[in-house]
Design a protein around this motif. Structure first.
Motif, PDB file in Angstrom:
ATOM      1  N   VAL A  68      70.396  13.587 107.422  1.00 36.63           N
ATOM      2  CA  VAL A  68      71.516  14.771 107.499  1.00 36.63           C
ATOM      3  C   VAL A  68      71.980  15.184 106.110  1.00 36.63           C
ATOM      4  N   ASP A  69      72.015  16.380 106.004  1.00 34.37           N
ATOM      5  CA  ASP A  69      72.673  17.100 104.862  1.00 34.37           C
ATOM      6  C   ASP A  69      74.029  17.222 105.075  1.00 34.37           C
ATOM      7  N   PHE A  70      74.871  16.967 103.757  1.00 34.94           N
ATOM      8  CA  PHE A  70      76.254  17.218 103.888  1.00 34.94           C
ATOM      9  C   PHE A  70      76.786  17.134 102.367  1.00 34.94           C
ATOM     10  N   ILE A  71      77.768  17.655 102.147  1.00 35.59           N
ATOM     11  CA  ILE A  71      78.571  17.579 100.733  1.00 35.59           C
ATOM     12  C   ILE A  71      79.332  16.371 100.727  1.00 35.59           C
ATOM     13  N   ALA A  72      78.804  15.726  99.721  1.00 33.52           N
ATOM     14  CA  ALA A  72      79.901  14.370  99.301  1.00 33.52           C
ATOM     15  C   ALA A  72      80.725  14.692  98.213  1.00 33.52           C
ATOM     16  N   GLU A  73      81.888  14.101  98.338  1.00 27.64           N
ATOM     17  CA  GLU A  73      83.014  14.180  97.469  1.00 27.64           C
ATOM     18  C   GLU A  73      83.025  12.839  96.833  1.00 27.64           C
TER      19      GLU A  73
END
Length: 118
Positions: A68-73
């Protein structure tokens, strides 16, 4: 998110995944601000209660995990003393305070380097 107390960082071992020691984390709910996610996840998984002013965003990155692609903070929380933790069953199977200048596993070391903590 890195929780740091006196040059030690809190690492967790989750029930799911590869079971490496890593920083605590979690997913953002629809309409939720990332800082609110940090506060909610730490409360849900570790029984840790925080106030917004202690949470500092240090980095953002595009990443991929379990297909799964996502933006990590990435956030840092610095505390004056080690808190009492209450682990949530079936999420976190263990916690460990590790020295920032000690021998860290590859996953934890990469996370902390990316955040410029070490």
């Amino acid at each position: 998110m890195a929780i740091i107390v006196n040059n030690e960082v809190l690492s967790v071992r989750n029930w799911m995944g590869d079971r490496n020691w890593r920083l605590p984390g979690g997913g953002v709910k629809p309409g939720e601000e990332p800082k609110d996610t940090v506060i909610r996840e730490l409360n849900e998984e570790l029984g840790l209660s925080l106030v917004n002013k202690r949470v500092e965003r240090v980095a953002t990155a595009e990443t991929r995990e379990s297909g799964v692609d996502f933006i990590a903070e990435y956030f840092i929380i610095r505390l004056p003393e080690k808190p009492t933790l209450k682990l949530k069953a079936l999420e976190v199977m263990g916690v460990n305070w590790q020295p920032l200048k000690g021998r860290l596993n590859k996953v934890l070391k990469a996370q902390l380097k990316f955040m410029k903590v070490i």
